[in-house]
Design a protein around this motif. Structure first.
Motif, PDB file in Angstrom:
ATOM      1  N   TYR A 102      35.366  31.738 -39.152  1.00 30.60           N
ATOM      2  CA  TYR A 102      35.417  32.660 -40.235  1.00 30.60           C
ATOM      3  C   TYR A 102      34.105  33.014 -40.672  1.00 30.60           C
ATOM      4  O   TYR A 102      33.852  34.157 -41.175  1.00 30.60           O
ATOM      5  N   ARG A 106      30.184  30.025 -55.383  1.00 29.12           N
ATOM      6  CA  ARG A 106      29.961  31.055 -56.605  1.00 29.12           C
ATOM      7  C   ARG A 106      28.782  30.199 -57.250  1.00 29.12           C
ATOM      8  O   ARG A 106      28.080  30.858 -58.106  1.00 29.12           O
ATOM      9  N   VAL A 147      32.949  37.083 -41.628  1.00 27.35           N
ATOM     10  CA  VAL A 147      32.226  37.501 -42.741  1.00 27.35           C
ATOM     11  C   VAL A 147      31.020  38.429 -42.485  1.00 27.35           C
ATOM     12  O   VAL A 147      30.594  39.254 -42.827  1.00 27.35           O
ATOM     13  N   PRO A 160      29.198  32.315 -48.100  1.00 22.55           N
ATOM     14  CA  PRO A 160      30.654  31.763 -47.347  1.00 22.55           C
ATOM     15  C   PRO A 160      30.745  30.328 -48.139  1.00 22.55           C
ATOM     16  O   PRO A 160      30.064  29.930 -48.663  1.00 22.55           O
ATOM     17  N   GLU A 161      32.101  30.050 -48.277  1.00 22.79           N
ATOM     18  CA  GLU A 161      32.361  28.729 -48.678  1.00 22.79           C
ATOM     19  C   GLU A 161      33.215  28.004 -47.643  1.00 22.79           C
ATOM     20  O   GLU A 161      34.129  28.431 -46.990  1.00 22.79           O
ATOM     21  N   ASN A 219      43.106  33.086 -45.259  1.00 20.02           N
ATOM     22  CA  ASN A 219      42.486  33.707 -46.230  1.00 20.02           C
ATOM     23  C   ASN A 219      41.697  32.776 -46.592  1.00 20.02           C
ATOM     24  O   ASN A 219      41.632  31.873 -47.190  1.00 20.02           O
ATOM     25  N   ALA A 220      40.367  33.440 -46.752  1.00 15.47           N
ATOM     26  CA  ALA A 220      39.116  32.610 -47.351  1.00 15.47           C
ATOM     27  C   ALA A 220      38.187  33.689 -48.134  1.00 15.47           C
ATOM     28  O   ALA A 220      38.246  34.661 -47.862  1.00 15.47           O
ATOM     29  N   ARG A 221      37.451  32.885 -48.927  1.00 22.75           N
ATOM     30  CA  ARG A 221      36.503  33.850 -49.649  1.00 22.75           C
ATOM     31  C   ARG A 221      35.125  33.662 -49.618  1.00 22.75           C
ATOM     32  O   ARG A 221      34.836  32.647 -48.731  1.00 22.75           O
ATOM     33  N   TYR A 222      34.210  34.429 -50.037  1.00 22.87           N
ATOM     34  CA  TYR A 222      32.908  34.591 -50.065  1.00 22.87           C
ATOM     35  C   TYR A 222      32.172  35.187 -51.150  1.00 22.87           C
ATOM     36  O   TYR A 222      33.015  36.004 -51.843  1.00 22.87           O
ATOM     37  N   GLU A 223      31.040  35.038 -51.348  1.00 22.82           N
ATOM     38  CA  GLU A 223      30.351  35.432 -52.418  1.00 22.82           C
ATOM     39  C   GLU A 223      29.392  36.331 -52.406  1.00 22.82           C
ATOM     40  O   GLU A 223      28.556  36.163 -51.058  1.00 22.82           O
TER      41      GLU A 223
END
Length: 217
Positions: free
Chosen positions: A92, A38, A96, A57-58, A10-14
């Motif tokens: 990844y 962010r 996204v 993306p991060e 699981n990964a995050r992006y803004e």
């Protein structure tokens, strides 16, 4: 004996802006070493609007910037197990792209931008996948030397390619720029150079200038 295992991650992006019928342009922007998405995405707040969506993306690896507490940054990869890290972040970033951009299901103008370490990251996404894009911006960074030359040349043909950096950038030495020029020649790419008075940083005025440019037809 070293072994490998695959698992769900699981990964995050803004996001800046809202993807929808009004969207006609997307910028996918990759931060540099030690940054977080962010905060990095705020560098592009002046160009985000109802028609232009910014996606940040991060890096998949986070760490304390000093010691064992305090500020946290992210990185895209290190020299340790680098091939696996590259494969993972391309997967990844592609995910996204598919989640944010493909559902729009309409012709879009797409900018790939990478800052510092993110320049190598976004270069690999541009040349090692078949994801559509129109403009590649390497900001305060260079093409990585291990790009596949034939595939990269084909992918970058007829794409707008910009090399942006501050004239006082402490990380872009003459040797580093010579390396960039050599790799670009190998890839048969001649990036347009944009400079500004500044150091290793995103310059908001230059971001606005690039955003105002018409895309190559």
């Amino acid at each position: 004996m070293e072994k490998r295992i695959g698992f769900e991650f699981n990964a995050r992006y803004e996001l800046l802006g809202t993807a929808g019928p009004q969207t006609d342009e997307v910028w996918l922007v990759c931060h540099g070493h030690g940054q977080l998405a962010r905060y990095f995405i705020r560098k592009f707040s002046s160009i985000a609007n109802e028609k232009r969506l910014i996606v940040a993306p991060e890096g998949l690896f986070r760490y304390y910037l000093q010691g064992y507490s305090g500020r946290v940054g992210a990185t895209w990869m290190t020299r340790e197990d680098r091939v696996s890290d590259i494969t993972n972040y391309i997967s990844y970033l592609s995910a996204v792209y598919r989640e944010v951009i493909m559902p729009l299901n309409k012709p879009l103008k797409i900018t790939f931008l990478g800052f510092s370490q993110g320049a190598a990251t976004i270069s690999r996404l541009a040349t090692m996948t078949s994801l559509p894009f129109d403009r590649l911006v390497l900001w305060a960074g260079i093409f990585p030397p291990d790009l596949p030359p034939i595939e990269s040349s084909d992918r970058l043909r007829n794409k707008e390619c910009l090399l942006v950096y501050g004239l006082a950038d402490e990380f872009l030495s003459d040797e580093r720029m010579a390396e960039q020029n050599g790799i670009a020649r190998q890839l048969r790419v001649t990036p347009e150079v944009i400079t500004f008075d500044g150091r290793h940083e995103i310059n908001e005025e230059v971001v606005q200038q690039i955003a105002a440019r018409p895309y190559r037809q």
